[in-house]
Motif scaffolding. Structure first.
Motif, mmCIF file in Angstrom:
data_model
loop_
_atom_site.group_PDB
_atom_site.id
_atom_site.type_symbol
_atom_site.label_atom_id
_atom_site.label_comp_id
_atom_site.label_asym_id
_atom_site.label_seq_id
_atom_site.Cartn_x
_atom_site.Cartn_y
_atom_site.Cartn_z
ATOM 1 N N UNK A 47 0.897 -1.215 0.031
ATOM 2 C CA UNK A 47 -0.016 -0.080 -0.156
ATOM 3 C C UNK A 47 0.849 1.120 0.000
ATOM 4 N N UNK A 48 0.387 2.431 -0.175
ATOM 5 C CA UNK A 48 1.330 3.571 -0.403
ATOM 6 C C UNK A 48 1.759 3.835 1.042
ATOM 7 N N UNK A 49 0.960 3.649 2.059
ATOM 8 C CA UNK A 49 1.524 3.436 3.453
ATOM 9 C C UNK A 49 2.671 2.707 3.932
ATOM 10 N N UNK A 50 2.452 1.347 3.292
ATOM 11 C CA UNK A 50 3.584 0.392 3.625
ATOM 12 C C UNK A 50 4.571 0.753 2.640
ATOM 13 N N UNK A 51 4.777 1.355 1.494
ATOM 14 C CA UNK A 51 5.904 1.617 0.791
ATOM 15 C C UNK A 51 6.771 2.887 1.388
ATOM 16 N N UNK A 52 5.977 3.667 2.054
ATOM 17 C CA UNK A 52 6.608 4.748 2.728
ATOM 18 C C UNK A 52 7.325 4.241 3.798
ATOM 19 N N UNK A 53 6.892 3.485 4.692
ATOM 20 C CA UNK A 53 7.477 2.790 5.865
ATOM 21 C C UNK A 53 8.481 1.704 5.652
ATOM 22 N N UNK A 54 8.646 1.286 4.366
ATOM 23 C CA UNK A 54 9.378 0.176 4.024
ATOM 24 C C UNK A 54 10.940 0.196 4.684
ATOM 25 N N UNK A 55 11.527 1.587 4.676
ATOM 26 C CA UNK A 55 12.940 1.592 5.122
ATOM 27 C C UNK A 55 13.137 2.054 6.403
ATOM 28 N N UNK A 56 11.973 1.853 7.288
ATOM 29 C CA UNK A 56 11.849 2.040 8.625
ATOM 30 C C UNK A 56 12.582 0.842 9.410
ATOM 31 N N UNK A 57 12.589 -0.273 8.928
ATOM 32 C CA UNK A 57 13.461 -1.201 9.428
ATOM 33 C C UNK A 57 14.545 -1.563 8.708
ATOM 34 N N UNK A 58 15.575 -2.121 9.381
ATOM 35 C CA UNK A 58 16.825 -2.360 8.709
ATOM 36 C C UNK A 58 16.729 -3.392 7.649
ATOM 37 N N UNK A 59 16.032 -4.496 7.528
ATOM 38 C CA UNK A 59 15.901 -5.414 6.492
ATOM 39 C C UNK A 59 15.419 -4.868 5.021
ATOM 40 N N UNK A 60 14.286 -3.970 5.405
ATOM 41 C CA UNK A 60 13.588 -3.316 4.306
ATOM 42 C C UNK A 60 14.595 -2.324 3.461
ATOM 43 N N UNK A 61 15.190 -1.550 4.613
ATOM 44 C CA UNK A 61 16.070 -0.458 4.072
ATOM 45 C C UNK A 61 17.383 -1.033 3.199
#
Length: 117
Positions: A47-61
């Motif tokens: 979702x747009x919200x998930x995509x914006x938050x993706x880099x909030x955790x180390x693995x996603x970043x």
């Protein structure tokens, strides 16, 4: 680090591995397309919200950073192979876009320049 320094690092990396013979413009564009696809795959079903938050955790970043780096590496190689000054090319393109997207017509609108009139 400057764009030119990054470009030199990427070129040296390729030269040390004798990969320059494989780095034709066509091959590099194909590789770039694949890497952009891998970056898109990370975001594809979010979702747009998930995509914006993706880099909030180390693995996603780390996943996103690696794919963004791969995209930039291939852009730098294309520029090196075709002797394109990336800084000058960006500046020239921004001048074109200044004309295509005047602030008074484009501000807050996500439409192509041909639809601004």
């Amino acid at each position: 680090m400057t764009i030119d320094e990054l470009r030199a690092m990427v070129t040296e990396f390729s030269q040390r591995r004798d990969w320059e013979r494989f780095h034709t413009p066509k091959n590099l564009v194909m590789a770039l397309t694949g890497e952009v696809g891998e970056l898109a795959e990370i975001f594809q079903w979010l979702t747009p919200e998930q995509s914006e938050a993706l880099c909030d955790d180390e693995q996603g970043r780390v996943k996103v950073e690696h794919e963004v780096a791969d995209v930039l590496i291939y852009l730098l190689r294309i520029a090196a192979v075709l002797d394109i000054d990336l800084a000058a090319a960006v500046q020239a393109k921004l001048k074109v876009n200044e004309q295509r997207y005047p602030v008074d017509l484009a501000r807050g609108r996500a439409v192509k320049y041909s639809e601004l009139g």
